[in-house]
Design a protein around this motif. Structure first.
Motif, PDB file in Angstrom:
ATOM      1  N   VAL D  17      55.427  39.660  44.312  1.00 35.17           N
ATOM      2  CA  VAL D  17      54.492  40.256  45.261  1.00 35.17           C
ATOM      3  C   VAL D  17      53.717  39.181  46.025  1.00 35.17           C
ATOM      4  CG1 VAL D  17      52.599  41.866  45.571  1.00 35.17           C
ATOM      5  CG2 VAL D  17      54.305  42.286  43.805  1.00 35.17           C
ATOM      6  N   ASN D  37      48.468  46.964  54.270  1.00 30.80           N
ATOM      7  CA  ASN D  37      48.856  47.621  53.038  1.00 30.80           C
ATOM      8  C   ASN D  37      50.070  46.908  52.433  1.00 30.80           C
ATOM      9  OD1 ASN D  37      48.453  49.489  51.153  1.00 30.80           O
ATOM     10  ND2 ASN D  37      48.942  51.266  52.423  1.00 30.80           N
ATOM     11  N   GLY D  38      50.046  46.654  51.152  1.00 34.77           N
ATOM     12  CA  GLY D  38      51.203  46.053  50.510  1.00 34.77           C
ATOM     13  C   GLY D  38      51.332  44.564  50.721  1.00 34.77           C
ATOM     14  N   ALA D  39      50.259  43.944  51.230  1.00 32.12           N
ATOM     15  CA  ALA D  39      50.340  42.507  51.460  1.00 32.12           C
ATOM     16  C   ALA D  39      50.188  41.731  50.158  1.00 32.12           C
ATOM     17  CB  ALA D  39      49.274  42.081  52.455  1.00 32.12           C
ATOM     18  N   GLY D  40      49.717  42.396  49.104  1.00 31.76           N
ATOM     19  CA  GLY D  40      49.568  41.715  47.826  1.00 31.76           C
ATOM     20  C   GLY D  40      48.137  41.402  47.464  1.00 31.76           C
ATOM     21  N   SER D  42      45.688  43.365  46.185  1.00 28.38           N
ATOM     22  CA  SER D  42      45.237  43.844  44.880  1.00 28.38           C
ATOM     23  C   SER D  42      45.884  43.053  43.751  1.00 28.38           C
ATOM     24  CB  SER D  42      45.556  45.322  44.722  1.00 28.38           C
ATOM     25  OG  SER D  42      44.761  46.068  45.602  1.00 28.38           O
ATOM     26  N   THR D  43      47.148  42.669  43.945  1.00 33.03           N
ATOM     27  CA  THR D  43      47.828  41.871  42.917  1.00 33.03           C
ATOM     28  C   THR D  43      47.092  40.559  42.709  1.00 33.03           C
ATOM     29  OG1 THR D  43      49.908  42.849  43.610  1.00 33.03           O
ATOM     30  CG2 THR D  43      50.035  40.886  42.246  1.00 33.03           C
ATOM     31  N   GLN D 193      41.186  46.030  54.066  1.00 35.38           N
ATOM     32  CA  GLN D 193      42.083  46.328  55.174  1.00 35.38           C
ATOM     33  C   GLN D 193      41.302  46.419  56.473  1.00 35.38           C
ATOM     34  OE1 GLN D 193      45.198  49.274  55.000  1.00 35.38           O
ATOM     35  NE2 GLN D 193      44.810  49.498  52.809  1.00 35.38           N
ATOM     36  N   ASN D 210      52.669  39.751  53.675  1.00 36.98           N
ATOM     37  CA  ASN D 210      53.852  39.730  52.812  1.00 36.98           C
ATOM     38  C   ASN D 210      53.705  38.761  51.644  1.00 36.98           C
ATOM     39  OD1 ASN D 210      55.178  41.609  54.386  1.00 36.98           O
ATOM     40  ND2 ASN D 210      55.924  40.002  55.776  1.00 36.98           N
TER      41      ASN D 210
END
Lengths: 288, 326, 420, 235
Positions: D17, D37-40, D42-43, D193, D210
């Motif tokens: 991720v 969203n989904g850029a990483g 939270s990870t 965001q 990404n």
């Protein structure tokens, strides 16, 4: 049928139900906090009962007294089993965990068989031959003791959960494990303690029921299934529901054999369970 | 990616072919007892593979199979004993009954969207009720069971020599593995995998989850029931304890677990390893000890390779291929 | 020179040694199979049989083996069926296809015995069950299948004749008869025999309660409540150990102590006192109105059994000598005796020898004391010539023991405690 | 540097991720990590808090390595995350939620003072004290989540999407409170965001795309950067 007979059977069902509830409580605790399904649950109770048997044969110790040894011993056993086995499969597929615990079932049952032989055993305790009567109704001392301790254990558990810091941590983990971790709760430790407590509770149930249930090495799996049924019926993870479901199942058992009898009567608790689950999948006290 | 996979597959299939040839020649070298044991091993490969369709591929903790096996075993046996109907015919009636039972119970359960544990327990409840029905119904022999008087003949599905059972069992196991392979490469297999992975998401992308789970359950029930008839004709005796037995389904799940849930070869590998080991220990080492060995083995396998032996082996093969690009 | 003498001497010694050993080696051991439920649900029964059989075989070997076969030693092949039918069948086939195996003891208990009957016929393998009671197994007239146990129907018949005798001799009323039994093959067969016996005596109309129950139940209070409500003059209770204990507990708790006769380990197992506790046991099975069915009358003089018990206890002090053990020993004895008698390694001959075994009255070979009628041990249809006793628990010299009261062929042997 | 993340790579199963991420936060700073969203994002936070073990790379706090510590020890050091989606304990009342926030080793003895302080900051919570957390409105829940984080006496506060799902008015209120805290010296690392709000409040920002950091700098520079304008501000 005479009303006193029904009342007496009802009492007996309640007493039996207390045992089911007591065994189910441990499953509820473990599931609430780890999400694990332990198919070897009942076998730990068998271990406790055989421990009482050994103490009785070698030191002539009353099973009630043996609980002082059985409870801590099972607590330690629970810590070890959690540390060496369960901790490692927390994230595995559910089926794998089921399989792991079934592996434990094989090991425990066969070991009990090889150590204690397959003879049926039972250990009388000090209250075994005491009988309490109220009018035409009566109840055995050891049943009553189990009933009261079962209720007491339920109440104590409720108090711990609601009023203590440990309880708050347990509830936090059961509601959101990641968030609980972010609060600085050592989730691994709490899970281990709760698992061990659940096993220790079986130590208590085992010592209480040595005079009521007849021991044999293969008794565990059947007890586990009953405990699971109680656990699901009560509403997964609901402590009070577990106790209530235990009573309900005990009464269904008694009424089944009173009014129907035979194998068909034995079907009543299972039928009740299946029906309840189909019409109220969240259990008796579970929230939707 | 695809090329690598098929190369691995070819190796596996070559291995299987060799194994099959060995198994075909084996009865000439085996004692009657071991031939019988292997007939039973093949039956369990067959059963475990059938269970694997609904249990492993769709990821259910499904304990309904005692009912299916019982339906197959009892239907053909009752028809044969009481009306002289050939088990070859009776087995299909049994399979039909099993499919209907499976569809009805499955439909009731899937529709209410029960969580895994509740579903597992309700299956156990139904199995238990099935066992009680077998105990209560006089036609089914009650707890005394049904004895099939030996009358060897192809029409009676009874054979003079055990090796015929051996080959029949082997044929059934090969057929079942083939069917599983076909399913896993097919729409049904992909859908089941999706459902196993995330049921809600699968429903969201338009998979009719109830329909495909029912389909998988029906296939599983059909073949389990046929195996039930084979069991009855091999042992020539059935009673509720042995024919509607939860122990048998626990063994099936155990074999799948060791080999790898949801994989085509998992049940084969698991059964081929565990059952003969158990038999050797039971016969030559110490009675009662073989279950301890089972228990220890399953725990060790799960701790070392949480997905079972076949996925572990596949990932090993993949790794060695990546390391040596030749 | 010295070396040569040494060489010749050692060669001679070797030759002598070889000659000395050879005759012993030359006789192949006689193989007997023993299989049963050594693990699993019924392991308690299987292990009892196995202990007794092992003991008998070891004893025979120590005495010099089978004399008619040149002192051949007996080799026991033990096989566990883990209390399931498929392994039982596999075991029996394994023994059947091994030509060196001359006979098999076991498997005990019906679900494991029933499926091996056709296999015993196919391989002409003499099979002696120890505690297999289902009549159905022996109704095919299979020449190769035997049991040393009393058959379930004969249990029932004995209960019936005992009740009738109590009525005729001591005037016990039999207006209301109740019966409760496990609803499995054993319970149902016993009750069938009982009903037949009662019908013969004209009392079958007086049976007011016919109550099958689930023997795996965790509590029998509802059953006892129902029996109590039927107000029986005489009650028949069939119970295994676990449900028997539950039954007695429930009777005690509900203050119910009827005239009753009961059978199987729920009434006659020596361990009952330990598990029930002195008080409950005393109030229920130890009371004056409770009678137990027994296949081994421990208080009646039986020189054979006393000697056997003494020998066995000396070797295995921790194993309780009870009925199942004695039956296992008897099965082993009969098999060994039949091989001795047949004098050749031939299964059919051994089966014939088994059929021709006879017992005299008070025969010391009868360990259980149940073969009271002189004659063959095995009747034509394969049924055994055996009868059980009705006994009563009594306390004497500070311990509880059974006092034999009744034998179906001999009638009342002693006065029941309630009438003394 | 208070927090220093060096070359972190992490993911779940076979999926990677975030790749080679490095970032730094100084004492008293307010730093934002922005991205779609989904850029990483939270990870990244889950790695810092110890919930996810990184495949490679290291994290330092005050010069000491954190990477191998279990999550509760990281909390005890004062690195407090307010997770995305609030992650309250829905069946417990507000006060139990707050008390759980203040139960780490550093905060334990100051619970009463902290309680007073968060009630001052979010008065509405005092009114709702005995209500179950699950029954609060979205804004109140975010306040409770932030307050629960503050109860832990953070030395650095990790805020995961504080504006998610909130009405603009509520967003403004939350950020006002955060401004006050930051002025008082609280170090804040935030992923968002909402780029406009982030750049308006934070001093510096990293842009995550990404799973990789593609840009970084002071908020002023980023607001004026053409690429950010095009990609995130829609200008």
């Amino acid at each position: 049928m005479d009303i006193t007979i029904i009342a007496q059977a009802l009492i007996q069902g309640l007493m039996l139900g207390a045992i089911y509830g007591l065994i189910g409580l441990g499953i509820t605790m473990v599931y609430a906090i780890t999400g694990l399904l332990n198919f070897a649950h009942g076998d730990f109770m068998a271990i406790a009962m055989y421990l009482c048997l050994a103490l009785f044969t070698h030191f002539n110790m009353d099973p009630y007294l043996s609980s002082l040894i059985a409870v801590p011993a099972l607590f330690v056993l629970g810590l070890m089993v959690y540390h060496f086995l369960f901790r490692r499969v927390l994230k595995a597929e559910l089926l794998m965990v089921v399989q792991l615990t079934l592996g434990m079932v094989f090991i425990i049952e066969s070991s009990l068989l090889l150590t204690f032989t397959a003879d049926y055993e039972s250990v009388p305790n000090i209250l075994h031959a005491v009988r309490f009567s109220l009018g035409p109704l009566s109840v055995s001392g050891s049943y009553l003791a189990t009933f009261l301790v079962g209720g007491g254990a339920g109440a104590a558990l409720y108090w711990v959960l609601q009023k203590t810091d440990l309880g708050r941590q347990i509830r936090a983990i059961s509601q959101n494990k990641d968030a609980a971790t972010l609060m600085g709760i050592n989730t691994t430790r709490i899970q281990m303690i709760v698992f061990a407590l659940a096993i220790a509770l079986l130590g208590l149930s085992g010592s209480l029921t040595t005079s009521i249930l007849t021991m044999e090495p293969y008794m565990g799996l059947e007890l586990t299934l009953f405990a699971f049924i109680v656990f699901v019926m009560g509403g997964v993870g609901n402590f009070l529901g577990t106790l209530v479901a235990g009573y309900l199942l005990g009464i269904a058992d008694a009424m089944g054999s009173l009014f129907i009898g035979g194998h068909l009567g034995a079907m009543v608790p299972y039928g009740l369970f299946v029906l309840l689950l189909l019409f109220r999948p969240q259990g008796i006290l579970g929230a939707k | 990616m695809m090329g690598e996979n098929s190369r691995t597959d070819i190796k596996i299939y070559l291995g299987l072919l060799v194994l099959l040839i060995v198994l075909l020649l084996l009865p000439t070298r085996l004692s009657i007892t071991w031939t019988r044991t292997f007939a039973m091993v093949f039956l369990f490969i067959y059963w475990a593979s059938a269970w694997n369709i609904i249990g492993g591929m769709a990821g259910e903790i499904n304990f309904l199979h005692p009912i299916f096996i019982g339906a197959g075993a009892y239907s053909s046996t009752v028809l044969y004993i009481n009306f002289g109907v050939s088990p070859w015919v009776g087995m299909f009636l049994g399979a039909a009954i099993a499919v209907v039972l499976g569809l009805v119970i499955g439909w009731i359960c899937y529709r209410s969207g029960l969580p895994h544990l509740s579903f597992a327990l309700i299956c156990l409840g139904f199995s238990h009720i099935g066992e009680i029905i077998a105990l209560e119904w006089d036609l089914l022999g009650g707890s005394r069971g049904l004895v099939i008087r030996p009358a060897p003949g192809l029409a009676n599905m009874q054979f003079e020599t055990i090796s015929t059972y051996y080959y029949m069992g082997l044929g059934m196991a090969v057929l079942m593995v083939g069917i599983c392979h076909w399913i896993s490469r097919n729409k049904l297999g992909y859908y089941l995998k999706a459902i196993k992975h995330n049921e809600t998401a699968s429903a969201a992308i338009g998979i009719d989850t109830v329909r495909y789970r029912l389909l998988a359950l029906a296939v599983s029930a059909f073949f389990c029931a046929l195996g039930g008839t084979f069991y009855a004709q091999l042992v020539l005796y059935i009673d509720p304890h042995s024919a509607v037995s939860i122990t048998a389904v626990i063994s099936m799940i155990l074999f799948c677990a060791i080999g790898g849930f949801g994989t085509v070869l998992g049940p084969v590998v698991g059964t081929l390893i565990l059952m003969p080991i158990g038999e050797v220990v039971r016969l030559y080492v110490m009675t009662g000890f073989h279950l301890i060995i089972y228990g220890v083995l399953v725990i060790v396998v799960i701790l070392l390779s949480p997905h079972g032996l076949v996925p572990w082996f596949q990932s090993r093969m993949k790794k060695t291929q990546e390391e040596s690009p030749a | 020179m010295g070396k040569q003498i040494l060489f010749v001497a050692s060669l001679t010694m070797l030759l002598v040694a070889a000659l000395g050993i050879t005759p012993v080696v030359a006789v192949d051991p006689v193989k007997i199979g023993c299989h049963g439920a050594f693990t699993g649900k019924y392991a308690a029964y299987g292990m009892s049989t196995l202990h007794a059989v092992r003991y008998e075989v070891a004893k025979k070997n120590a005495e010099g083996g089978i004399k008619s076969l040149g002192g051949a030693k007996i080799q026991l092949i033990e096989m566990d069926n883990a209390t399931n039918a498929k392994d039982s069948v596999a075991n029996h086939e394994r023994l059947g296809t091994n030509p060196a195996v001359l006979a098999v003891i076991g498997p005990c208990t019906t679900p494991m015995s029933q499926p091996v009957e056709p296999i015993a016929a196919r391989y002409r393998l003499p099979t002696v069950h120890s505690i297999t009671t289902l009549d159905k197994i022996f109704e095919h007239g299979n020449e190769y299948v035997f049991t040393v146990s009393v058959l379930a129907s004969r249990y029932g018949a004995t209960y019936a004749s005992f009740m009738v005798a109590m009525h005729e001799k001591y005037g016990l009323t039999l207006n209301r008869i109740t019966m409760a039994y496990p609803d499995n093959d054993y319970g149902i067969s016993v009750v069938d025999g009982f009903k037949k016996g009662m019908k013969k005596a004209g009392f079958d109309k007086n049976i007011v309660l016919d109550l099958p129950f689930n023997w795996k139940s965790k509590d029998l209070s509802p059953i006892v409540l129902k029996i109590k409500a039927a107000k029986p003059d005489f009650h028949l209770q069939v119970a295994y150990f676990a449900d028997g204990k539950l039954y007695h507990d429930a009777c005690y708790n509900l203050g119910f102590h009827p005239w009753q006769v009961g059978g199987a380990s729920g009434f006659n197992h020596p361990k009952l006192w330990k598990t029930l506790g002195e008080k409950i046991g005393g109030a229920t099975i130890g009371n004056k109105k409770t009678f137990a069915y027994d296949m081994a009358a421990f208080d009646l003089p039986n020189a054979g059994r006393d000697a056997w018990t003494k020998g066995f206890t000396a070797k295995h002090p921790d194993i309780t000598v009870e009925m199942n053990l004695l039956l296992g020993a008897m099965a082993a004895r009969f098999v060994i005796e039949a091989i001795e008698k047949a004098g050749k390694r031939d299964r059919t001959a051994i089966a014939g020898a088994l059929h021709s075994l006879t017992l005299e009255k008070d025969d010391p070979r009868d360990l259980a004391g149940t073969y009271k009628k002189p004659g063959p041990v095995w009747m034509r249809n394969g049924k055994p010539n055996s009868y059980g006793y009705i006994a009563q628990w009594e306390k004497g010299n500070g311990r509880w023991s059974k006092k034999t009261l009744f034998h179906p062929l001999m009638g009342m042997l002693a006065v029941p405690k309630a009438f003394r | 540097m208070l927090v220093s993340v060096q070359d972190i790579t992490a993911g779940y199963g076979s999926v990677t991720v975030i790749k080679n991420i490095s970032l730094e936060v100084d004492r008293g700073e307010w730093v934002a990590v922005i991205g779609g969203n989904g850029a990483g994002k939270s990870t990244l936070f889950r790695v810092i808090s110890g919930l996810v073990r990184p495949r490679s790379g290291k994290i330092y706090f005050e010069g000491r390595e954190l990477t191998a510590l279990p999550p509760h020890e990281i909390v005890n050091k004062g690195i407090i995350q307010v997770p995305e989606g609030r992650m309250l304990f829905p069946k417990m009342n507000v006060i139990d939620n707050l008390l759980l926030g203040g139960r780490n080793r550093r905060a334990r003895n100051n619970v009463n003072e902290s309680l007073k302080k968060v009630y001052d900051l979010f008065p509405i919570l005092e009114k709702r004290a005995s209500q179950e957390a699950g029954t609060l409105s979205g804004g109140e829940q975010q306040m409770l989540a932030t307050a629960r984080g503050l109860m832990a006496l953070p030395r650095v506060l990790l805020l995961d999407e504080p504006s998610l799902g909130l009405a603009p008015l509520m967003v403004r209120e939350i950020f006002n409170s955060l401004q006050i805290l930051n002025k008082e010296g609280m170090t804040i690392l935030m992923v968002e965001q909402n780029v406009v709000v982030s750049l308006k409040n934070a001093e510096r920002a990293y842009v995550l795309e990404n799973g990789e950091i593609v840009m970084s700098g002071s908020s002023k520079d980023l607001i004026n950067d053409d690429r950010t304008k095009q990609a995130y501000l829609g200008i």
